[in-house]
Design a protein around this motif. Structure first.
Motif, PDB file in Angstrom:
ATOM      1  N   CYS A  87       0.858  -1.191   0.000  1.00  0.00           N
ATOM      2  CA  CYS A  87       0.000   0.000   0.000  1.00  0.00           C
ATOM      3  C   CYS A  87       0.891   1.236   0.000  1.00  0.00           C
ATOM      4  CB  CYS A  87      -0.911  -0.003   1.223  1.00  0.00           C
ATOM      5  SG  CYS A  87      -2.114  -1.331   1.220  1.00  0.00           S
ATOM      6  N   GLY A  88       1.258   1.680  -1.165  1.00  0.00           N
ATOM      7  CA  GLY A  88       2.068   2.891  -1.278  1.00  0.00           C
ATOM      8  C   GLY A  88       3.396   2.793  -0.547  1.00  0.00           C
ATOM      9  N   GLY A  89       4.019   1.626  -0.578  1.00  0.00           N
ATOM     10  CA  GLY A  89       5.327   1.458   0.049  1.00  0.00           C
ATOM     11  C   GLY A  89       5.272   0.850   1.436  1.00  0.00           C
ATOM     12  N   THR A  90       4.074   0.662   1.959  1.00  0.00           N
ATOM     13  CA  THR A  90       3.930  -0.015   3.252  1.00  0.00           C
ATOM     14  C   THR A  90       3.240  -1.362   3.016  1.00  0.00           C
ATOM     15  OG1 THR A  90       3.746   2.081   4.423  1.00  0.00           O
ATOM     16  CG2 THR A  90       2.943   0.119   5.573  1.00  0.00           C
ATOM     17  N   SER A  91       3.894  -2.437   3.415  1.00  0.00           N
ATOM     18  CA  SER A  91       3.336  -3.763   3.190  1.00  0.00           C
ATOM     19  C   SER A  91       2.354  -4.130   4.293  1.00  0.00           C
ATOM     20  CB  SER A  91       4.458  -4.799   3.118  1.00  0.00           C
ATOM     21  OG  SER A  91       5.276  -4.520   1.993  1.00  0.00           O
ATOM     22  N   VAL A  92       1.261  -4.763   3.887  1.00  0.00           N
ATOM     23  CA  VAL A  92       0.205  -5.146   4.819  1.00  0.00           C
ATOM     24  C   VAL A  92      -0.085  -6.628   4.642  1.00  0.00           C
ATOM     25  CG1 VAL A  92      -2.206  -4.754   5.495  1.00  0.00           C
ATOM     26  CG2 VAL A  92      -0.822  -2.846   4.619  1.00  0.00           C
ATOM     27  N   ARG A  93      -0.230  -7.337   5.744  1.00  0.00           N
ATOM     28  CA  ARG A  93      -0.655  -8.740   5.685  1.00  0.00           C
ATOM     29  C   ARG A  93      -2.179  -8.789   5.750  1.00  0.00           C
ATOM     30  NH1 ARG A  93       1.259 -12.630  10.453  1.00  0.00           N
ATOM     31  NH2 ARG A  93       3.256 -11.898   9.657  1.00  0.00           N
ATOM     32  N   ALA A  94      -2.773  -9.520   4.841  1.00  0.00           N
ATOM     33  CA  ALA A  94      -4.240  -9.555   4.824  1.00  0.00           C
ATOM     34  C   ALA A  94      -4.732 -10.739   4.007  1.00  0.00           C
ATOM     35  CB  ALA A  94      -4.789  -8.264   4.216  1.00  0.00           C
ATOM     36  N   ASN A  95      -6.022 -11.029   4.155  1.00  0.00           N
ATOM     37  CA  ASN A  95      -6.664 -11.959   3.241  1.00  0.00           C
ATOM     38  C   ASN A  95      -7.160 -11.181   2.023  1.00  0.00           C
ATOM     39  OD1 ASN A  95      -6.237 -13.818   5.192  1.00  0.00           O
ATOM     40  ND2 ASN A  95      -8.393 -14.291   5.578  1.00  0.00           N
ATOM     41  N   ILE A  96      -7.156 -11.866   0.887  1.00  0.00           N
ATOM     42  CA  ILE A  96      -7.740 -11.290  -0.325  1.00  0.00           C
ATOM     43  C   ILE A  96      -9.139 -11.886  -0.423  1.00  0.00           C
ATOM     44  CG2 ILE A  96      -7.456 -10.909  -2.797  1.00  0.00           C
ATOM     45  CD1 ILE A  96      -5.189  -9.792  -0.920  1.00  0.00           C
ATOM     46  N   VAL A  97     -10.137 -11.002  -0.372  1.00  0.00           N
ATOM     47  CA  VAL A  97     -11.522 -11.457  -0.258  1.00  0.00           C
ATOM     48  C   VAL A  97     -12.330 -11.076  -1.493  1.00  0.00           C
ATOM     49  CG1 VAL A  97     -11.432 -11.335   2.268  1.00  0.00           C
ATOM     50  CG2 VAL A  97     -12.204  -9.340   0.950  1.00  0.00           C
ATOM     51  N   ASN A  98     -13.542 -11.594  -1.534  1.00  0.00           N
ATOM     52  CA  ASN A  98     -14.459 -11.308  -2.648  1.00  0.00           C
ATOM     53  C   ASN A  98     -13.838 -11.674  -3.993  1.00  0.00           C
ATOM     54  OD1 ASN A  98     -16.155 -10.350  -0.657  1.00  0.00           O
ATOM     55  ND2 ASN A  98     -15.527  -8.213  -0.963  1.00  0.00           N
ATOM     56  N   VAL A  99     -13.104 -12.790  -3.985  1.00  0.00           N
ATOM     57  CA  VAL A  99     -12.471 -13.282  -5.201  1.00  0.00           C
ATOM     58  C   VAL A  99     -12.531 -14.809  -5.156  1.00  0.00           C
ATOM     59  CG1 VAL A  99     -10.130 -13.417  -4.218  1.00  0.00           C
ATOM     60  CG2 VAL A  99     -10.422 -13.054  -6.676  1.00  0.00           C
ATOM     61  N   SER A 100     -12.611 -15.416  -6.325  1.00  0.00           N
ATOM     62  CA  SER A 100     -12.591 -16.869  -6.373  1.00  0.00           C
ATOM     63  C   SER A 100     -11.204 -17.357  -5.950  1.00  0.00           C
ATOM     64  CB  SER A 100     -12.914 -17.323  -7.805  1.00  0.00           C
ATOM     65  OG  SER A 100     -12.898 -18.727  -7.868  1.00  0.00           O
ATOM     66  N   PRO A 101     -11.109 -18.203  -4.918  1.00  0.00           N
ATOM     67  CA  PRO A 101      -9.789 -18.575  -4.390  1.00  0.00           C
ATOM     68  C   PRO A 101      -9.089 -19.634  -5.238  1.00  0.00           C
ATOM     69  CG  PRO A 101     -11.501 -19.621  -3.081  1.00  0.00           C
ATOM     70  CD  PRO A 101     -12.203 -18.798  -4.132  1.00  0.00           C
ATOM     71  N   ASP A 102      -8.682 -19.256  -6.419  1.00  0.00           N
ATOM     72  CA  ASP A 102      -7.938 -20.171  -7.282  1.00  0.00           C
ATOM     73  C   ASP A 102      -6.943 -19.371  -8.104  1.00  0.00           C
ATOM     74  OD1 ASP A 102      -9.121 -19.402  -9.958  1.00  0.00           O
ATOM     75  OD2 ASP A 102     -10.950 -19.962  -8.876  1.00  0.00           O
ATOM     76  N   PRO A 103      -5.876 -20.045  -8.590  1.00  0.00           N
ATOM     77  CA  PRO A 103      -4.794 -19.300  -9.275  1.00  0.00           C
ATOM     78  C   PRO A 103      -5.223 -18.679 -10.603  1.00  0.00           C
ATOM     79  CG  PRO A 103      -4.342 -21.678  -9.213  1.00  0.00           C
ATOM     80  CD  PRO A 103      -5.550 -21.453  -8.366  1.00  0.00           C
ATOM     81  N   GLU A 104      -6.400 -19.025 -11.100  1.00  0.00           N
ATOM     82  CA  GLU A 104      -6.885 -18.387 -12.326  1.00  0.00           C
ATOM     83  C   GLU A 104      -7.427 -16.984 -12.034  1.00  0.00           C
ATOM     84  OE1 GLU A 104      -7.754 -21.799 -11.710  1.00  0.00           O
ATOM     85  OE2 GLU A 104      -5.955 -22.130 -12.913  1.00  0.00           O
TER      86      GLU A 104
END
Lengths: 153, 418
Positions: free
Chosen positions: A86-103
């Motif tokens: 986030c603008g040079g600051t790294s954040v640990r988080a879940n990525i949500v509202n997305v299909s959880p697959d490498p595609e």
């Protein structure tokens, strides 16, 4: 119905929910936890004045991720865990509202900040968590789309 | 007293370099069979390794002047003293050490530092762990939510955050480390990581001490149970039981040993331990790169060798995704060139820079505290020309590397006796 409470203290709720980091006044290093001193420059934070709270931007780039399929009981899998720049600051988080697959998830994708309820306690207080969702609407699974899918099934 | 002070002072001047006038040597080393050892407890395994290393050195416990014992799971119990109560209570100093997955390397380095400082002439380092069937070592359980949300801990969290704010499981953490490398330099995908695993499982066939000595096809690896993309189960290090031990001496002591003992001695050209210096993001996703690069630079300088001089490398492939980044971190390839390095065939056992000919942690197994001495055993055995079917012919210089998250990095460079 009680008030909302953030999952962690660096999540600031209200009209414009966002994350805040603790920034070292001396060297600018950023942290999310309570600080005794700065791990980068060693500046001591004895009276709380060694760090200031800084707001993070709401969008960022996914620089690393994994799709966790095997976790402790009580954790819904699969889910996407990652690191967002986030603008040079790294954040640990879940990525949500997305299909959880490498595609549907890739490093380099643009993501934006979002919050959601994770449950009420016995006094009716709702805890609010945060994550990041794809900026690209074609990748983003909205609540409407989920409801439609459920209605059609 | 003054002798000790003098010795400490001269050791301090050479810091982590092994190029002091008083060179350190491994004269005995042993690794137990790794795997499920239901009939052996931690002390049985530690005894087997320690007695094996002493027998290999042609010594007994009475020759040992200092013991460094590494163990993670029973750390509060004093495994060093538990071992002494079985194999010999001689009153020598014992250091029980814990340093995550670098515990074994830390135990070895503790014994080396003690002998180098003049505290003892002969040091014994043991690493032992019993974790067969342990499952996820981190993030394997999560406390249930409390009845009322109450902030606690350094993040003021009202509920457990594993799974809610990223993941704490090691396969997931190291998956991200590999994916981040791919993001930065390109070319790293699921299949590439699986091929690294295929290489190591293939190597394990020649290692009778490995927990799993079975080759696996790319299809088997990619089609196995997904743990944390892109790491499937066979791409994860195997939790198992095992121990390893080494006997170290200084040059003056070596000269008093027999010609045969001297011939089989392996030179410790570098013994280095680092932690991660602060960098942006290092408390978000552990940075296993910088501390490995720093350790490698220090080790190469101390040993007076470069990566091009290495005949084999045992590096910390706790997950297939980790092996890739350490090609780069150890300077085995140019910066950003790890994918090309793998594609060139260099790290295969018939390549120019064989990596993890033991089968690596993915098949040999990863009994945490034993790992950092077992990899030394592997390299030392090649230096002695005693590695049997998997011998790298003519091996003269080798490197052993471990990473413990948190983080600690141990690197040792070994050389064949002249």
């Amino acid at each position: 119905m009680g008030a909302d409470i953030p999952l962690v203290d660096y999540l600031v709720l209200g009209d414009d929910p966002h994350l805040e980091a603790n920034e070292c006044v001396a060297c600018g290093a950023r942290f999310f936890d309570r600080r005794n001193a700065c791990a980068s420059c060693g500046a001591i934070n004895s009276d709380g004045s060694g760090f200031k709270r800084v707001e993070l931007p709401a969008t960022g780039e996914l620089t690393a991720f994994t799709i966790v399929s095997f976790a402790a009981p009580g954790i819904d899998v699969p889910f996407v865990a990652g690191v967002v720049d986030c603008g040079g600051t790294s954040v640990r988080a879940n990525i949500v509202n997305v299909s959880p697959d490498p595609e549907h998830v890739a490093t380099g994708m643009q993501v934006s900040f979002t919050t959601f309820g994770i449950g009420e306690d016995s006094e009716g207080t709702e805890a609010i968590g945060f994550g990041y969702e794809p900026v690209d609407e074609e990748l983003r699974i909205t609540e409407d789309a989920t409801e439609k899918a459920e209605a059609n099934s | 007293m003054s002798d000790v002070a003098e010795a400490s002072s001269s050791a301090g001047a050479t810091s982590q370099t092994g190029a002091a006038s008083d060179q350190m040597w491994i004269v005995g080393i042993h690794m137990t069979k790794f795997g499920k050892r239901p009939d052996d407890d931690v002390v049985d395994l530690a005894s087997e390794a320690a007695l094996g290393a002493l027998a290999d050195a042609g010594m007994t416990v009475k020759d040992v002047g200092v013991l460094a014992a590494g163990n993670l799971m029973y750390a509060a119990h004093g495994v060093g003293q538990m071992l002494q109560k079985q194999i010999g209570q001689t009153g020598i100093p014992v250091y029980n050490v814990v340093n995550a997955c670098a515990t074994g390397a830390t135990a070895l380095r503790t014994a080396i530092m003690s002998v180098r400082s003049g505290e003892a002439d002969v040091g014994l380092a043991v690493g032992v762990e019993k974790i067969a069937g342990a499952g996820l070592l981190s993030g394997g359980s999560r406390a249930s939510d409390s009845p009322t949300w109450e902030a606690s801990g350094r993040f003021g969290a009202v509920a457990p955050i594993d799974g809610r704010i990223g993941t704490e499981i090691m396969p997931g953490v190291f998956a991200q480390i590999g994916m981040e490398y791919g993001h930065r330099y390109g070319g790293a995908d699921f299949e590439l990581f699986a091929r690294i695993s295929e290489k190591n499982h293939g190597n394990s066939v020649l290692n009778p001490l490995a927990a799993y000595s079975k080759a696996m096809s790319l299809e088997q690896i990619m089609g196995d149970v997904m743990i944390a993309y892109p790491n499937t189960r066979p791409m994860c290090s195997a939790n198992c039981d095992g121990a390893a031990a080494a006997v170290v001496v200084n040059g003056a002591t070596l000269k008093k040993l027999t010609t045969e003992q001297q011939r089989r001695a392996v030179k410790i050209s570098a013994s280095v331990l680092t932690t991660d210096p602060w960098e942006e993001a290092c408390q978000i996703l552990p940075n296993v790169n910088t501390l490995t690069k720093n350790a490698a630079a220090t080790a190469y300088e101390a040993a007076g060798v470069g990566p091009q001089d290495l005949d084999l490398v045992e590096l910390h492939d706790c997950f297939a995704t980790a092996e890739l980044v350490h090609y780069d971190n150890l300077g085995l390839c140019s910066e950003g060139g790890a994918v090309d390095f793998f594609e060139s065939g260099a790290p295969f056992r018939d390549g120019s820079m064989p990596v993890n000919v033991s089968g690596g942690l993915e098949s040999k197994g990863h009994p945490i505290a034993a790992t950092g001495i077992a990899n030394i055993w592997e390299v030392a055995t090649h230096m002695r020309g005693e590695a049997g079917d998997r011998q790298i012919e003519g091996a003269k210089v080798g490197l052993a590397h471990v990473i413990g998250l948190g983080s600690a990095c141990g690197i040792h460079i070994l050389e064949r006796a002249a």
